[in-house]
Design a protein around this motif. Structure first.
Motif, mmCIF file in Angstrom:
data_model
loop_
_atom_site.group_PDB
_atom_site.id
_atom_site.type_symbol
_atom_site.label_atom_id
_atom_site.label_comp_id
_atom_site.label_asym_id
_atom_site.label_seq_id
_atom_site.Cartn_x
_atom_site.Cartn_y
_atom_site.Cartn_z
ATOM 1 N N ARG A 79 32.858 60.153 46.486
ATOM 2 C CA ARG A 79 34.083 60.351 47.270
ATOM 3 C C ARG A 79 34.018 61.691 48.017
ATOM 4 O O ARG A 79 34.329 61.762 49.208
ATOM 5 N N THR A 80 33.597 62.736 47.327
ATOM 6 C CA THR A 80 33.459 64.059 47.946
ATOM 7 C C THR A 80 32.438 64.017 49.067
ATOM 8 O O THR A 80 32.662 64.588 50.143
ATOM 9 N N ARG A 81 31.320 63.337 48.842
ATOM 10 C CA ARG A 81 30.279 63.228 49.873
ATOM 11 C C ARG A 81 30.796 62.521 51.122
ATOM 12 O O ARG A 81 30.464 62.892 52.244
ATOM 13 N N ILE A 82 31.630 61.504 50.920
ATOM 14 C CA ILE A 82 32.195 60.759 52.056
ATOM 15 C C ILE A 82 33.145 61.651 52.851
ATOM 16 O O ILE A 82 33.097 61.684 54.086
ATOM 17 N N VAL A 83 34.007 62.385 52.156
ATOM 18 C CA VAL A 83 34.931 63.295 52.852
ATOM 19 C C VAL A 83 34.141 64.378 53.579
ATOM 20 O O VAL A 83 34.432 64.702 54.737
ATOM 21 N N ASP A 84 33.119 64.936 52.923
ATOM 22 C CA ASP A 84 32.257 65.930 53.579
ATOM 23 C C ASP A 84 31.653 65.358 54.856
ATOM 24 O O ASP A 84 31.624 66.014 55.897
ATOM 25 N N ALA A 85 31.162 64.126 54.762
ATOM 26 C CA ALA A 85 30.532 63.479 55.922
ATOM 27 C C ALA A 85 31.552 63.283 57.036
ATOM 28 O O ALA A 85 31.257 63.538 58.215
ATOM 29 N N ALA A 86 32.756 62.849 56.691
ATOM 30 C CA ALA A 86 33.795 62.630 57.703
ATOM 31 C C ALA A 86 34.139 63.940 58.407
ATOM 32 O O ALA A 86 34.274 63.982 59.641
ATOM 33 N N MET A 87 34.237 64.997 57.637
ATOM 34 C CA MET A 87 34.563 66.299 58.238
ATOM 35 C C MET A 87 33.412 66.767 59.131
ATOM 36 O O MET A 87 33.647 67.321 60.205
ATOM 37 N N ARG A 88 32.199 66.525 58.703
ATOM 38 C CA ARG A 88 31.030 66.907 59.508
ATOM 39 C C ARG A 88 31.007 66.131 60.829
ATOM 40 O O ARG A 88 30.726 66.678 61.891
ATOM 41 N N LYS A 94 40.674 53.870 57.337
ATOM 42 C CA LYS A 94 40.418 55.166 57.967
ATOM 43 C C LYS A 94 41.566 56.128 57.673
ATOM 44 O O LYS A 94 41.339 57.316 57.448
ATOM 45 N N ASP A 95 42.796 55.623 57.631
ATOM 46 C CA ASP A 95 43.934 56.479 57.300
ATOM 47 C C ASP A 95 43.785 57.091 55.908
ATOM 48 O O ASP A 95 44.138 58.250 55.699
ATOM 49 N N GLU A 96 43.282 56.323 54.957
ATOM 50 C CA GLU A 96 43.077 56.874 53.615
ATOM 51 C C GLU A 96 42.009 57.973 53.635
ATOM 52 O O GLU A 96 42.140 58.969 52.934
ATOM 53 N N LEU A 97 40.987 57.778 54.427
ATOM 54 C CA LEU A 97 39.955 58.808 54.556
ATOM 55 C C LEU A 97 40.549 60.066 55.204
ATOM 56 O O LEU A 97 40.308 61.183 54.752
ATOM 57 N N ILE A 98 41.338 59.885 56.232
ATOM 58 C CA ILE A 98 41.991 61.028 56.886
ATOM 59 C C ILE A 98 42.946 61.708 55.911
ATOM 60 O O ILE A 98 43.014 62.939 55.857
ATOM 61 N N ARG A 99 43.650 60.928 55.103
ATOM 62 C CA ARG A 99 44.551 61.507 54.093
ATOM 63 C C ARG A 99 43.756 62.391 53.130
ATOM 64 O O ARG A 99 44.200 63.492 52.768
ATOM 65 N N ALA A 100 42.569 61.962 52.750
ATOM 66 C CA ALA A 100 41.723 62.772 51.868
ATOM 67 C C ALA A 100 41.273 64.052 52.573
ATOM 68 O O ALA A 100 41.182 65.115 51.953
ATOM 69 N N MET A 101 41.011 63.957 53.878
ATOM 70 C CA MET A 101 40.648 65.148 54.645
ATOM 71 C C MET A 101 41.831 66.115 54.695
ATOM 72 O O MET A 101 41.651 67.333 54.549
ATOM 73 N N VAL A 102 43.032 65.587 54.894
ATOM 74 C CA VAL A 102 44.242 66.417 54.910
ATOM 75 C C VAL A 102 44.388 67.115 53.562
ATOM 76 O O VAL A 102 44.634 68.327 53.500
ATOM 77 N N GLN A 103 44.221 66.354 52.477
ATOM 78 C CA GLN A 103 44.342 66.939 51.140
ATOM 79 C C GLN A 103 43.321 68.050 50.932
ATOM 80 O O GLN A 103 43.629 69.092 50.352
ATOM 81 N N GLU A 110 42.244 73.829 50.362
ATOM 82 C CA GLU A 110 41.500 75.024 50.773
ATOM 83 C C GLU A 110 42.444 76.114 51.266
ATOM 84 O O GLU A 110 42.281 77.285 50.931
ATOM 85 N N TYR A 111 43.444 75.728 52.052
ATOM 86 C CA TYR A 111 44.388 76.709 52.584
ATOM 87 C C TYR A 111 45.208 77.334 51.456
ATOM 88 O O TYR A 111 45.395 78.544 51.401
ATOM 89 N N GLU A 112 45.675 76.485 50.558
ATOM 90 C CA GLU A 112 46.462 77.008 49.445
ATOM 91 C C GLU A 112 45.620 77.937 48.565
ATOM 92 O O GLU A 112 46.096 78.975 48.113
ATOM 93 N N PRO A 169 37.485 73.039 63.278
ATOM 94 C CA PRO A 169 37.848 71.995 64.250
ATOM 95 C C PRO A 169 38.415 70.740 63.606
ATOM 96 O O PRO A 169 39.094 69.964 64.259
ATOM 97 N N VAL A 170 38.163 70.542 62.315
ATOM 98 C CA VAL A 170 38.712 69.378 61.637
ATOM 99 C C VAL A 170 40.238 69.435 61.652
ATOM 100 O O VAL A 170 40.905 68.410 61.721
ATOM 101 N N GLY A 171 40.810 70.642 61.626
ATOM 102 C CA GLY A 171 42.261 70.783 61.650
ATOM 103 C C GLY A 171 42.876 70.126 62.872
ATOM 104 O O GLY A 171 43.908 69.462 62.783
ATOM 105 N N ALA A 172 42.246 70.274 64.022
ATOM 106 C CA ALA A 172 42.763 69.658 65.251
ATOM 107 C C ALA A 172 42.688 68.141 65.164
ATOM 108 O O ALA A 172 43.620 67.437 65.577
ATOM 109 N N ALA A 173 41.600 67.641 64.605
ATOM 110 C CA ALA A 173 41.453 66.193 64.462
ATOM 111 C C ALA A 173 42.491 65.634 63.503
ATOM 112 O O ALA A 173 43.093 64.587 63.753
#
Length: 178
Positions: free
Chosen positions: A7-16, A49-58, A63-65, A100-104
């Motif tokens: 799951r972490t690898r997938i989120v990393d890949a999406a952000m990349r 894709k929305d679930e993947l984006i939700r994981a990116m948001v999380q 990280e920000y917190e 740049p992921v923040g803008a996406a």
């Protein structure tokens, strides 16, 4: 644990993908290819894709917190401690607001307001923390709103300020919190 690693690898890949190719190129197929898993593997962890984006948001929220909490731990005790921590975190060069992921993610949230809920929860929590130790909550909120503007400036790519002016703005914000 292997499931969490995948799951972490997938989120990393999406952000990349978003960082290197832009948000329009993010698909479940591309995430699978970049994470070196099957599309079925991606669908096992993210039904859409929305679930993947939700994981990116999380991830971005966490990280920000973390950045704010690290700054809070370094701030001396006293009034406006949470506000000061947020100012310092917001002006750090490695702040994930520069990612740049923040803008996406912001664009995705605009298309699906349901994805805004975790961001709203974070900002509500941050505001409550700032109010809790601020002798003048309105002053703290005003600084918080300025930080929101800084965030939007960064994620939209406007970058209207150079390092010197950012340093001055940080100092000005901190002087309002003394």
């Amino acid at each position: 644990m292997a499931g969490q690693e995948t799951r972490t690898r997938i989120v990393d890949a999406a952000m990349r993908i978003v960082r290197e190719q832009g948000a329009a190129r993010l698909t479940l197929d591309e995430a699978a290819r970049h994470a070196n898993v099957s599309k079925g593997g991606v669908l096992y962890h993210f039904r859409s894709k929305d679930e993947l984006i939700r994981a990116m948001v999380q991830r971005l929220i966490a990280e920000y917190e973390d950045q704010i909490i690290r700054q809070y731990e370094q701030e001396p005790e006293g009034p406006y401690r949470w506000a000061r921590a947020q100012v310092r975190a917001s002006f750090q060069p490695d702040n994930n607001c520069n990612d740049p992921v923040g803008a996406a993610v912001l664009a995705a949230v605009a298309l699906n307001p349901e994805l805004l809920a975790p961001i709203r929860e974070l900002f509500t929590s941050l505001l409550e923390r700032m109010r809790a130790d601020s002798p003048d909550p309105d002053r703290a909120m005003l600084v918080g709103l300025a930080l929101d503007g800084l965030f939007l400036n960064r994620v939209t790519g406007l970058n209207l300020h150079d390092n010197e002016s950012l340093s001055r703005l940080c100092n000005t914000a901190m002087s309002l919190l003394t």
